[in-house]
Design a protein around this motif. Structure first.
Motif, PDB file in Angstrom:
ATOM      1  N   GLY A 166       0.784  -1.228   0.000  1.00  0.00           N
ATOM      2  CA  GLY A 166       0.000   0.000   0.000  1.00  0.00           C
ATOM      3  C   GLY A 166       0.816   1.279   0.000  1.00  0.00           C
ATOM      4  O   GLY A 166       0.245   2.371   0.047  1.00  0.00           O
ATOM      5  N   LYS A 167       2.142   1.158  -0.058  1.00  0.00           N
ATOM      6  CA  LYS A 167       2.998   2.342  -0.011  1.00  0.00           C
ATOM      7  C   LYS A 167       3.417   2.772  -1.411  1.00  0.00           C
ATOM      8  O   LYS A 167       3.618   1.944  -2.295  1.00  0.00           O
ATOM      9  N   SER A 168       3.585   4.058  -1.590  1.00  0.00           N
ATOM     10  CA  SER A 168       4.046   4.574  -2.882  1.00  0.00           C
ATOM     11  C   SER A 168       5.534   4.299  -3.051  1.00  0.00           C
ATOM     12  O   SER A 168       6.272   4.130  -2.078  1.00  0.00           O
ATOM     13  N   GLU A 169       5.978   4.264  -4.306  1.00  0.00           N
ATOM     14  CA  GLU A 169       7.387   4.040  -4.596  1.00  0.00           C
ATOM     15  C   GLU A 169       8.249   5.156  -4.014  1.00  0.00           C
ATOM     16  O   GLU A 169       9.374   4.931  -3.570  1.00  0.00           O
ATOM     17  N   THR A 170       7.712   6.373  -3.988  1.00  0.00           N
ATOM     18  CA  THR A 170       8.473   7.510  -3.473  1.00  0.00           C
ATOM     19  C   THR A 170       8.755   7.357  -1.986  1.00  0.00           C
ATOM     20  O   THR A 170       9.877   7.617  -1.525  1.00  0.00           O
ATOM     21  N   ILE A 171       7.764   6.930  -1.230  1.00  0.00           N
ATOM     22  CA  ILE A 171       7.938   6.785   0.215  1.00  0.00           C
ATOM     23  C   ILE A 171       9.015   5.755   0.535  1.00  0.00           C
ATOM     24  O   ILE A 171       9.793   5.919   1.478  1.00  0.00           O
ATOM     25  N   MET A 172       9.100   4.684  -0.256  1.00  0.00           N
ATOM     26  CA  MET A 172      10.047   3.617   0.043  1.00  0.00           C
ATOM     27  C   MET A 172      11.440   3.872  -0.518  1.00  0.00           C
ATOM     28  O   MET A 172      12.348   3.073  -0.319  1.00  0.00           O
ATOM     29  N   ASP A 173      11.621   4.997  -1.221  1.00  0.00           N
ATOM     30  CA  ASP A 173      12.951   5.356  -1.718  1.00  0.00           C
ATOM     31  C   ASP A 173      13.626   6.280  -0.706  1.00  0.00           C
ATOM     32  O   ASP A 173      13.029   6.707   0.280  1.00  0.00           O
ATOM     33  N   VAL A 174      14.884   6.617  -0.973  1.00  0.00           N
ATOM     34  CA  VAL A 174      15.624   7.477  -0.056  1.00  0.00           C
ATOM     35  C   VAL A 174      15.070   8.899  -0.087  1.00  0.00           C
ATOM     36  O   VAL A 174      14.494   9.338  -1.088  1.00  0.00           O
ATOM     37  N   ASN A 175      15.239   9.590   1.014  1.00  0.00           N
ATOM     38  CA  ASN A 175      14.924  11.012   1.092  1.00  0.00           C
ATOM     39  C   ASN A 175      16.186  11.790   0.719  1.00  0.00           C
ATOM     40  O   ASN A 175      17.263  11.555   1.280  1.00  0.00           O
ATOM     41  N   GLN A 176      16.062  12.705  -0.231  1.00  0.00           N
ATOM     42  CA  GLN A 176      17.238  13.397  -0.752  1.00  0.00           C
ATOM     43  C   GLN A 176      17.961  14.201   0.324  1.00  0.00           C
ATOM     44  O   GLN A 176      19.192  14.249   0.355  1.00  0.00           O
ATOM     45  N   GLN A 177      17.195  14.829   1.219  1.00  0.00           N
ATOM     46  CA  GLN A 177      17.848  15.611   2.269  1.00  0.00           C
ATOM     47  C   GLN A 177      18.582  14.696   3.240  1.00  0.00           C
ATOM     48  O   GLN A 177      19.662  15.046   3.743  1.00  0.00           O
ATOM     49  N   ALA A 178      18.026  13.510   3.498  1.00  0.00           N
ATOM     50  CA  ALA A 178      18.710  12.546   4.354  1.00  0.00           C
ATOM     51  C   ALA A 178      20.031  12.105   3.728  1.00  0.00           C
ATOM     52  O   ALA A 178      21.035  11.918   4.429  1.00  0.00           O
ATOM     53  N   VAL A 179      20.039  11.953   2.416  1.00  0.00           N
ATOM     54  CA  VAL A 179      21.271  11.595   1.704  1.00  0.00           C
ATOM     55  C   VAL A 179      22.311  12.699   1.877  1.00  0.00           C
ATOM     56  O   VAL A 179      23.476  12.440   2.222  1.00  0.00           O
ATOM     57  N   ILE A 180      21.906  13.936   1.641  1.00  0.00           N
ATOM     58  CA  ILE A 180      22.830  15.067   1.756  1.00  0.00           C
ATOM     59  C   ILE A 180      23.364  15.191   3.181  1.00  0.00           C
ATOM     60  O   ILE A 180      24.572  15.359   3.401  1.00  0.00           O
ATOM     61  N   ASP A 181      22.467  15.094   4.148  1.00  0.00           N
ATOM     62  CA  ASP A 181      22.885  15.215   5.549  1.00  0.00           C
ATOM     63  C   ASP A 181      23.883  14.117   5.919  1.00  0.00           C
ATOM     64  O   ASP A 181      24.862  14.370   6.643  1.00  0.00           O
ATOM     65  N   THR A 182      23.636  12.909   5.435  1.00  0.00           N
ATOM     66  CA  THR A 182      24.514  11.780   5.768  1.00  0.00           C
ATOM     67  C   THR A 182      25.877  11.933   5.114  1.00  0.00           C
ATOM     68  O   THR A 182      26.912  11.653   5.730  1.00  0.00           O
ATOM     69  N   LEU A 183      25.896  12.386   3.871  1.00  0.00           N
ATOM     70  CA  LEU A 183      27.173  12.636   3.194  1.00  0.00           C
ATOM     71  C   LEU A 183      27.979  13.708   3.921  1.00  0.00           C
ATOM     72  O   LEU A 183      29.185  13.542   4.172  1.00  0.00           O
ATOM     73  N   GLN A 184      27.320  14.792   4.295  1.00  0.00           N
ATOM     74  CA  GLN A 184      28.028  15.892   4.933  1.00  0.00           C
ATOM     75  C   GLN A 184      28.478  15.536   6.349  1.00  0.00           C
ATOM     76  O   GLN A 184      29.564  15.930   6.775  1.00  0.00           O
ATOM     77  N   ARG A 185      27.650  14.793   7.077  1.00  0.00           N
ATOM     78  CA  ARG A 185      28.020  14.408   8.434  1.00  0.00           C
ATOM     79  C   ARG A 185      29.268  13.527   8.443  1.00  0.00           C
ATOM     80  O   ARG A 185      30.086  13.586   9.372  1.00  0.00           O
ATOM     81  N   ASN A 186      29.423  12.731   7.396  1.00  0.00           N
ATOM     82  CA  ASN A 186      30.576  11.829   7.316  1.00  0.00           C
ATOM     83  C   ASN A 186      31.736  12.392   6.496  1.00  0.00           C
ATOM     84  O   ASN A 186      32.765  11.719   6.355  1.00  0.00           O
TER      85      ASN A 186
END
Length: 250
Positions: A166-186
């Motif tokens: 019942g979930k959309s494909e978008t919800i189950m993909d990565v969040n772009q801001q989470a990707v950016i935050d994770t790259l920058q944090r590391n």
């Protein structure tokens, strides 16, 4: 010189062709690598290192053989096999890594992770993940008899499949801001992960950290996503020259 990455094999006795493909991969590809990284969901489910399933002994033996031939294997837990523990790691010769691990390969700093922590739009899943990652919950589960654990795991898989339908494909993909935050944090500009089953290598535009440098070009990072082993295998090969996503027949 090359280092190989795989994820999302979901090995199970119900899918012998994938297991056979994995064994061929170890013998034909991994044996020639500097090292092998498995970024989670090697198995469809894991209810404890004490599970006597013959498949697990077969996989442990194959990975142990790889280690004996001088090719180290590293493992990051996935959402399916987060209970894989030190006993199986010792049996198979794998080194267990933290859920986020920065490695330097051939002069390139790369962040490794399974990828489920990046799917922050899936609020229900993230809530469930926090519960099952609790050390107390895990300890209580592993105290249960094996048969009860098998029953609970089957129920959880069934619930997950129904929920994802019942979930959309978008919800189950990565969040772009989470990707950016994770790259920058590391402090890296490369990331390799699995989980989403959407193999690709993406460019990620990073925001400028210093407003005084507005005339400078924006920094671009890269996110390499492994595919699941369904109709074909999937690996990422990192060398001094390239990071390449490679599908191959099982």
């Amino acid at each position: 010189m090359k280092t190989l990455f795989i994820a999302d094999l979901h090995l199970s006795v119900q899918q012998p062709a994938i297991t056979a493909g994995f064994m061929r991969f170890l013998q034909s590809e991994a044996i020639y690598a500097d090292s092998l990284y498995i970024l989670g969901d090697l198995f469809e489910a894991w209810i404890g290192d004490d599970d006597p399933n013959p498949l697990y002994r077969q996989v442990a033996s194959a990975l142990g053989s790889l280690q004996q031939q001088g090719i180290p294997c590293y493992f990051i837990h996935g959402n399916r096999d987060f209970l894989l523990g030190k006993d199986f790691a010792k049996e198979s010769g794998m080194t267990l890594l933290a859920q986020e691990k920065v490695v330097t390969l051939y002069g390139r700093k790369i962040l490794l992770l399974h990828g489920d922590t990046l799917c922050t739009d899936d609020i229900d899943y993230q809530r469930f993940r926090r519960k099952v990652q609790s050390p107390l919950i895990q300890k209580l589960f592993l105290w249960l008899p094996l048969g009860i654990r098998l029953h609970i795991a089957a129920k959880l898989r069934q619930h997950s499949q129904q929920s994802n339908t019942g979930k959309s494909e978008t919800i189950m993909d990565v969040n772009q801001q989470a990707v950016i935050d994770t790259l920058q944090r590391n402090h890296v500009d490369w990331m390799i992960h699995g989980h989403t089953h959407r193999p690709a290598i993406h460019s990620v535009e990073l925001p400028k950290t210093d407003l005084s440098t507005t005339n400078l070009p924006k920094m671009v990072a890269h996110r390499a996503v492994l595919g699941a082993w369904h109709e074909q295998g999937s690996m990422i090969e990192v060398t001094a020259e390239t990071v390449e996503l490679i599908p191959f027949p099982l």
